[in-house]
Design an enzyme around this catalytic site. Structure first.
Site, PDB file in Angstrom:
ATOM      1  N   GLU A 243       0.833  -1.210   0.000  1.00 28.47           N
ATOM      2  CA  GLU A 243       0.000   0.000   0.000  1.00 28.47           C
ATOM      3  C   GLU A 243       0.871   1.264   0.000  1.00 28.47           C
ATOM      4  OE1 GLU A 243      -3.606  -2.234   2.407  1.00 28.47           O
ATOM      5  OE2 GLU A 243      -2.734  -0.449   3.283  1.00 28.47           O
ATOM      6  N   ASN A 367       3.710  11.249   6.664  1.00 25.47           N
ATOM      7  CA  ASN A 367       5.159  11.065   6.560  1.00 25.47           C
ATOM      8  C   ASN A 367       5.835  11.060   7.929  1.00 25.47           C
ATOM      9  OD1 ASN A 367       4.811  10.741   3.898  1.00 25.47           O
ATOM     10  ND2 ASN A 367       6.067  12.485   3.245  1.00 25.47           N
TER      11      ASN A 367
END
Ligand SMILES: Cc1cc2nc3c(=O)[nH]c(=O)nc-3n(C[C@H](O)[C@H](O)[C@H](O)COP(=O)(O)OP(=O)(O)OC[C@H]3O[C@@H](n4cnc5c(N)ncnc54)[C@H](O)[C@@H]3O)c2cc1C
Length: 384
Positions: A243, A367
């Site tokens: 993913e 992130n």
């Protein structure tokens, strides 16, 4: 440039057909999809008829039994076409694999062929108004009563949320056990008590139907449980490398496309009697971005090769997701600058790519969460 070595002649033929599909069946409608906030269902059925949905699913479930490089090509060509209205990737490469890898034979047979043909559109609902990065904080509950799970709660930011026909819902089946009390349930959107909220207005991905979903005492048949009860978190973790790599694949392709659009623009546009391309700043900027994009390309291709050999770990996939999406943000920003005022105009592809790039650092695990995951693989002391 370093040649790519992953793809065979058959893959490249497939790439040509995806590129044609993007030009003929997608591009002419995309402005309207962006205005209405969702893509027409018809394009899903056309994509299904062409074998562009769920290509890696076995033929027995309506797919083509293709290798994952075909999926990679679909991601790359959608990015290169600068299209963000189609949630094909999530449908084919996130939702369908959960059903194939962990679902019962009955679930696979009921849903996968219709997903491959585009008759049914899939979504996955993890995030909630109060829980995104911290999925252990999910509040949606599924309480077993005889042959059904009674589902209550709400989800937000769900891709394909408006168009979807089935949703894999992450719910707590044993709240006291935290992550170990989490299960995945397939909710058919025709079930009583299920409703779709509004389509969310977004900074980018304007043609993609991101929506809220609500579950009010939805009686989900126990047979719609994906895999084992309370094992949901394990399934979610197992699928992470692929993913996350999907996002990096699209980001690398988008950087390459942006550099091409910008090269063409700066060659054409003149200032002070010369092409913009002739200024040292332009040439240096593009040299820097091309170098970093080449580094991204080599890294992503190596990750793809590892994935194909079943050797891609979550930390490395997280590095790819983090680093290449940061680069995407930088490339789009610098390329907008090189376009001047036209870079700010929606009709220029770079403007849309700039807006779409922002979310790449947020979804699929932010992130910051990527850096947490990477840091855990470094052998650092956890002592406080
Ligand atoms: C366009 C779009 C489509 C999406 N599609 C889907 C979908 O289909 N299905 C789905 O379930 N979800 C989807 N999401 C949700 C997405 O996965 C979440 O937005 C994302 O995981 C972040 O969660 P959050 O928004 O709750 O942010 P939060 O978790 O509230 O984070 C806010 C900030 O805090 C930081 N932070 C949080 N925890 C830590 C930590 N431990 N250390 C350091 N920093 C931290 C984050 O990095 C971020 O910067 C989508 C989101 C968007 C915008």
């Amino acid at each position: 440039m370093i040649p790519r070595t992953l793809f065979s002649a058959e893959h490249e033929t497939f790439r040509d057909s995806v590129r044609r599909f993007m030009a003929e069946e997608v591009a002419p409608h995309d402005e309207r999809w962006q205005e209405q906030g969702f893509a027409d269902k018809e394009v899903w059925r056309k994509a299904g008829a062409n074998g562009f949905l769920c290509p890696t699913m076995p033929e027995a479930y309506g797919g083509s039994g293709a290798d994952k490089l075909y999926s990679v090509i679909l991601f790359e060509e959608q990015a290169r076409a600068n299209n963000s209205s189609l949630g094909f990737g999530l449908h084919s490469e996130i939702v369908a694999p959960y059903l194939l890898n962990y679902g019962s034979e009955a679930l696979r047979k009921r849903y996968l062929p219709k997903m491959a043909s585009g008759e049914m559109i899939g979504a996955i609902a993890m995030s909630e108004p109060g829980a995104g990065s911290d999925l252990q904080a999910v509040k949606t509950s599924a309480v077993r009563r005889g042959d059904v799970f009674v589902l209550n709660g709400s989800k937000t930011f769900i891709t394909n949320g408006w168009n979807c026909d089935l949703v894999i819902v992450v719910a707590k089946t044993d709240p006291a056990k935290g992550a170990k009390g989490t299960s995945l349930l397939v909710v058919d959107t025709t079930m009583k008590g299920f409703s779709k909220g509004k389509r969310l207005k977004k900074l980018g991905l304007k043609g993609q139907d991101t929506a809220e979903l609500f579950f009010d005492n939805v009686e989900v048949p126990a047979e719609n449980l994906v895999g084992q009860e309370n094992n949901g978190f394990i399934y979610l973790m197992q699928e992470l490398p692929w993913e996350r790599l999907q996002i990096a694949i699209a980001a690398a392709a988008k950087c390459e496309a942006a550099l091409e659009w910008t090269r063409d623009y700066v060659n054409e546009r003149k200032a002070f009697g010369k092409p913009i391309a002739s200024f040292q700043n332009t040439r240096f900027k593009l040299a820097e971005l091309a170098t970093e994009t080449q580094i991204a390309r080599v890294f992503v291709d190596r990750c793809i090769a590892l994935l194909m050999a079943k050797g891609l770990d979550t930390a490395t996939a997280s590095m790819a997701k983090y680093w290449v999406t940061e680069l995407e943000g930088k490339v789009m920003d610098e390329c907008v600058q090189l376009h001047g005022g036209y870079g700010f105009m929606w009709e220029f592809p770079i403007a849309r790519a700039y807006a779409d790039a922002r979310v790449q650092r947020i979804y699929g695990g932010t992130n910051e969460i990527m850096k947490e995951v990477i840091s855990r693989s470094l052998g650092l002391s956890q002592e406080k």
